[in-house]
Design a protein around this motif. Structure first.
Motif, mmCIF file in Angstrom:
data_model
loop_
_atom_site.group_PDB
_atom_site.id
_atom_site.type_symbol
_atom_site.label_atom_id
_atom_site.label_comp_id
_atom_site.label_asym_id
_atom_site.label_seq_id
_atom_site.Cartn_x
_atom_site.Cartn_y
_atom_site.Cartn_z
ATOM 1 N N ALA A 1 0.875 -1.178 0.000
ATOM 2 C CA ALA A 1 0.000 0.000 0.000
ATOM 3 C C ALA A 1 0.907 1.220 0.000
ATOM 4 C CB ALA A 1 -0.922 0.013 1.218
ATOM 5 N N VAL A 2 0.567 2.220 -0.790
ATOM 6 C CA VAL A 2 1.370 3.440 -0.850
ATOM 7 C C VAL A 2 0.447 4.607 -1.168
ATOM 8 C CG1 VAL A 2 1.918 3.162 -3.312
ATOM 9 C CG2 VAL A 2 3.432 4.536 -1.859
ATOM 10 N N GLY A 3 0.733 5.765 -0.594
ATOM 11 C CA GLY A 3 -0.106 6.934 -0.854
ATOM 12 C C GLY A 3 0.485 8.179 -0.238
ATOM 13 N N GLY A 4 -0.161 9.290 -0.506
ATOM 14 C CA GLY A 4 0.313 10.549 0.040
ATOM 15 C C GLY A 4 -0.498 11.708 -0.477
ATOM 16 N N PHE A 5 -0.006 12.923 -0.216
ATOM 17 C CA PHE A 5 -0.701 14.118 -0.682
ATOM 18 C C PHE A 5 0.306 15.205 -1.007
ATOM 19 C CE2 PHE A 5 -0.129 15.370 3.755
ATOM 20 C CZ PHE A 5 0.087 16.741 3.676
ATOM 21 N N LEU A 6 -0.143 16.140 -1.838
ATOM 22 C CA LEU A 6 0.549 17.390 -2.112
ATOM 23 C C LEU A 6 -0.461 18.510 -1.938
ATOM 24 C CD1 LEU A 6 2.567 16.455 -5.313
ATOM 25 C CD2 LEU A 6 3.543 17.035 -3.102
ATOM 26 N N ARG A 7 -0.037 19.614 -1.364
ATOM 27 C CA ARG A 7 -0.975 20.693 -1.068
ATOM 28 C C ARG A 7 -0.275 22.048 -1.095
ATOM 29 N NH1 ARG A 7 0.684 21.775 2.515
ATOM 30 N NH2 ARG A 7 -0.008 20.863 4.476
ATOM 31 N N GLU A 8 -0.992 23.031 -1.638
ATOM 32 C CA GLU A 8 -0.575 24.428 -1.510
ATOM 33 C C GLU A 8 -1.796 25.241 -1.146
ATOM 34 O OE1 GLU A 8 1.487 27.951 -4.148
ATOM 35 O OE2 GLU A 8 2.391 25.960 -4.116
ATOM 36 N N HIS A 9 -1.619 26.186 -0.235
ATOM 37 C CA HIS A 9 -2.764 26.905 0.330
ATOM 38 C C HIS A 9 -2.362 28.341 0.638
ATOM 39 C CE1 HIS A 9 -6.046 27.066 3.715
ATOM 40 N NE2 HIS A 9 -6.460 27.631 2.594
ATOM 41 N N ASP A 10 -3.142 29.282 0.089
ATOM 42 C CA ASP A 10 -2.884 30.692 0.400
ATOM 43 C C ASP A 10 -3.179 30.989 1.860
ATOM 44 O OD1 ASP A 10 -2.101 31.195 -2.172
ATOM 45 O OD2 ASP A 10 -4.025 32.023 -2.818
ATOM 46 N N GLY A 11 -4.184 30.339 2.431
ATOM 47 C CA GLY A 11 -4.444 30.477 3.851
ATOM 48 C C GLY A 11 -5.795 31.089 4.154
ATOM 49 N N TYR A 12 -6.273 30.831 5.378
ATOM 50 C CA TYR A 12 -7.531 31.397 5.830
ATOM 51 C C TYR A 12 -7.376 32.862 6.218
ATOM 52 C CZ TYR A 12 -8.942 26.539 5.890
ATOM 53 O OH TYR A 12 -9.225 25.256 5.503
#
Length: 840
Positions: free
Chosen positions: A215-226
């Motif tokens: 099993a393999v997985g993950g995430f990538l994320r970019e966020h300007d912010g609240y």
């Protein structure tokens, strides 16, 4: 981080494993179902057969557990759509969260325990990533653990046997990751939000060959912010994977890996009302929902101090780096149940680095004229009697770009730039043996084990005070001494720095610990079960801390360097060997197959964190935590109710809140109170499914957290504190979630509301300044058709105003001079997220 490299890594890993799975699928192995199936987590948490593994030697049904435990499946997490890990834990009763600090390092408090993390131990597949709860400006909870679709489920144990199965574990949060099976499966999901959020995550699992699964997985994320920092808020990701091989039906081993590289901005409190008149809002200058003191003006901050040899050191820091967590973890697990004894071995090693940049609140804003004039005498003493007046200019303009606060809010304020660097490592291993014994009076399920950890960290912390406008994304200010003709004669500040390096710490510690534990579950009859456990821990810390002293850096043109801290070259060495013993005893009685009750008492001793061995003149105190629980549980069809009464005692409580001193720029003001903290209350966790298409879920906690038996040796009156509500602990909090689902052809729809409520709490020991109660409303709508799905979630739809935290640097002793808080971390405003996913 190198985002392209992480994207490429995830893509190649999934592509190669998908190919291997396809090859293996040509001749699938016939794995015995009893040992090779994933433990079932029900997508409908109402069922009696929901399985949990945390806090016990063996897998068991949630209904059979003699303690409070929740199991949140991947589908549950998807529906809750938390903005952070703390936000997810806020759906569980007994845990009060302040999830306003950003995506990581938020506040989670358990059953009135007066600490920022509530002794909540985080695990990944039953083992911590870092042994201690807190490192140097990071924690091993949401500071290191991140949710994505690779999580099969999250189990949360509150109280119960947590002190037996985790060091300093008043509660356990266990992240259970997906494992592979013969069938290739996976999920990909894309999330976009109206706050500049872009996130992609995926996982895949399947067979690599005969008896071997992945099993393999993950995430990538970019966020300007609240909140509008003027730079991106969060950027980074993680990848996790495991390979599991079965030797036969009774034994297997698993190797796993985790890599995290993530930047997260930290939101600190902001002023929301004018301290000169608390009825006047500062919203025109710093927006309640989107404003922050974080600013592009802090993208290049110069920190100065003298090292032990007297040489001037300079650090250039960027606030946009935020909390940059990088670590890798490798793990190995083995289990063998071929004999009467089931042998289980878990191990892991983590190595990483955390750099931290944040702007901390200090004192309330002050009238600009009053603040400037308070430095007039000091300026005349430093720059001569020709100083006629004090005035402001934009930082670095040499007094030319004049700034008049009275054309703005009329206020100025100071805040503290904190830079902290830490390298850390942690190796941990757990070996246990479990055996079921038949006796003349029922069965005993005995679990004995040993746990050991070797861990350590370095720390370099540099704090520096800055002078700012009172507005969102403020400019830095210089306070200038002018002559009668308007010529600058000198500066109180230096390019926006009010005081260089008011706090300076550096040290290192290496630690080791060893624990033995045992737990016995005695099933007397089919209805009655008693269990008891004990854990003894011994620690050894060896570390050092560099001493500091006050110094003048010698620049005659500014006062900013007159009272800095410097290293003296003298080192304090520390060697400490604390120990602790924990125990628990509980009983469970089922009146029928769907109605039961349980009772439990637990005792936990918490030794000082290893950071004491890299601190100057540390105070060594072992804290004791006692928890008592009485629970009722009932299930009917797909409806259920868990009702838990609890009593928590925390002793000794060191309520010596240290406050920021605006004269020195250091946290050196304190009124010491030593005593206990107690909290008694009731937790309700339930779901009522009225029909196939309508249900209501809820988690509610009502409690009375208060200070008891406080004593003070410096003249303060403890009677003014005893019986008062514990700082930042509400008496009532929870959520209700009605849900409606229906189908149209092949399309399945569900819509739900989420009503969250938090009662009144206080920022200070004497309960003089309140954090008012608030309620928020959220909405979710989801659609599924075959393998495709979409979900739209909105939070705080009514833009409800609510403050958390207060300003902990200054108000914990005396409040904020107002009946209701005028400085704190506000709730985020209305926001929406859209998730589109495909499963296979």
């Amino acid at each position: 981080m190198n985002m392209n490299r992480l994207v490429l890594g995830i893509s190649l890993a999934l592509a190669s494993l998908h190919g291997a799975a396809a090859a293996a699928a040509e001749a699938p192995a016939a794995a015995p179902a009893s040992s090779r199936q994933d433990a079932k987590g029900s997508s409908d948490a109402a069922t009696l057969d929901t399985v949990v593994v945390t806090g016990a030697a063996r897998t068991q049904r949630r209904f059979d557990a003699s303690y409070a435990v929740n199991s949140l499946t991947r589908e549950d997490v998807q529906k809750l759509a938390p903005k952070s890990y703390a936000d997810l834990l806020g759906s569980v009763p007994g845990i009060h969260v302040e999830a306003t600090g950003g995506e990581v390092q938020n506040i989670t408090r358990l059953r009135g325990i007066p600490t920022d993390r509530g002794f909540i131990a985080f695990q990944q597949d039953g083992l911590p990533l870092y042994h201690e709860l807190d490192g140097n400006f990071f924690n091993s909870g949401d500071g290191m653990n991140r949710i994505d679709v690779m999580n099969q489920r999250v189990e949360v144990v509150r109280g119960g046997p947590a002190p037996i199965y985790a060091s300093s574990g008043g509660a356990i949060v266990n992240n259970i990751l997906a494992e592979g099976s013969e069938q290739t499966q996976g999920k990909a999901q894309v999330t976009v939000g109206d706050t500049g959020l872009y996130r992609g995550e995926m996982y895949q699992s399947g067979a690599l060959g005969k008896d071997t699964f992945y099993a393999v997985g993950g995430f990538l994320r970019e966020h300007d912010g609240y909140r509008d920092n003027g730079f991106p808020n969060d950027k980074g990701g993680q990848i996790r994977g495991n390979i599991k091989h079965y030797f036969d039906d009774t034994s297997w081993f698993k190797v796993s890996g985790t890599f995290v590289d993530d930047h997260n901005t930290f939101y600190l409190p902001i002023p929301v009302a004018d301290p000169r008149n608390p009825n006047v809002s500062l919203d025109p200058y710093i927006n309640y929902f989107t404003g922050t003191l974080n600013s592009p003006a802090l993208r290049s901050v110069n920190l100065k101090y003298l090292d032990g040899a007297g040489a001037l050191q300079s650090m250039n820091r960027d606030l946009a780096d935020g909390r940059h967590m990088r670590f890798g973890n490798v793990g190995f697990q083995y289990e063998n149940s071929a004999s009467d004894w089931t042998i289980s071995f878990k191990s892991g090693y983590t190595k990483g680095r955390n750099t931290f940049d944040a702007l901390y609140s200090t004192t309330n804003p002050v009238d600009g004229t009053t603040f400037a004039n308070s430095y007039l005498n000091a300026a005349r003493a430093a720059f001569g009697p020709g100083v006629a007046r004090m005035g402001y200019a934009l930082a670095g303009s040499n007094g030319a770009s004049v700034y008049n606060p009275n054309t703005d809010s009329g206020l100025v304020m100071s805040a503290q730039y904190r830079a902290a660097d830490s390298d850390f490592y942690s190796g941990q291993a757990d070996l246990s043996a479990t055996r079921l014994f038949e006796t003349g009076m029922g069965t005993h399920d005995l679990n004995v084990g040993v746990y050991t950890a070797f861990f350590g960290s370095t720390a370099l912390n540099v704090y520096q005070d800055m002078l700012l406008q009172v507005r969102g994304k403020p400019d830095l200010l210089d306070l200038v001494a002018y002559d009668a003709n308007g010529n600058p004669l000198g500066y109180v500040t230096d390019k926006g720095t009010l005081r260089y390096t008011t706090t300076l710490n550096r040290g290192e510690v290496d630690a080791r610990m060893f624990a033995v534990y045992a737990n016995d579950t005695w099933t007397i009859t089919d209805r009655l079960k008693i269990d008891a456990g004990i854990r003894h821990e011994r620690y050894h810390y060896q570390g050092y801390a560099e001493q500091t002293a006050q110094a003048n850096l010698g620049d005659p043109t500014t006062l900013a360097d007159n009272t800095t801290r410097r290293f003296t070259g003298v080192v304090q060495n520390h060697e400490l060997s604390p120990k602790a013993t924990n125990w628990t005893i509980g009983a469970n009685y089922d009146l029928t197959s769907a109605i039961g009750a349980y009772a439990r008492a637990s005792h936990m001793e918490v030794v000082p964190n290893s950071s004491v061995a890299r601190s100057i003149d540390p105070t060594i105190v072992t804290t004791k935590l006692d928890q008592y629980e009485l629970g009722l549980k009932a299930a009917y069809g797909r409806s259920y109710l868990y009702l838990t009464a609890f009593y928590t005692k925390f002793d000794p409580l060191n309520a010596s809140f240290v406050a920021f001193n605006p004269v020195t720029g250091r946290n050196d003001q304190s009124v010491p109170f030593i005593g206990t903290a107690v909290s008694k209350g009731v937790e309700l966790d339930g779901m009522f499914r009225a029909t196939d298409w309508f249900s209501v879920s809820g988690a509610v906690t009502a409690s009375d957290p208060q200070y008891k038996d406080l004593q003070n040796d410096s003249g303060a009156d403890p009677a003014a504190v005893n019986g008062k509500q514990i700082v930042r602990e509400p008496k009532l909090y929870g959520n209700l979630r009605p849900s409606v689902n229906f189908t149209v052809g092949d399309n399945a729809f569900e819509t739900w509301l989420r009503y969250d409520f938090v009662g009144k709490s206080y920022v200070d020991l004497f309960n003089q300044t309140a954090l008012p109660a608030y309620q928020t409303l959220g909405l979710g709508v989801s659609w599924k058709r075959g393998n495709w799905g979409a979900q739209l979630v909105g939070d705080n739809l009514t833009n409800e105003k609510g403050l958390t935290e207060g300003n902990t640097r200054t108000d914990a002793l005396a409040g904020q001079g107002s009946a209701e808080a005028i400085y704190g971390r506000p709730l985020f405003g209305r926001n929406f997220r859209l998730m589109v996913s495909r499963s296979w």
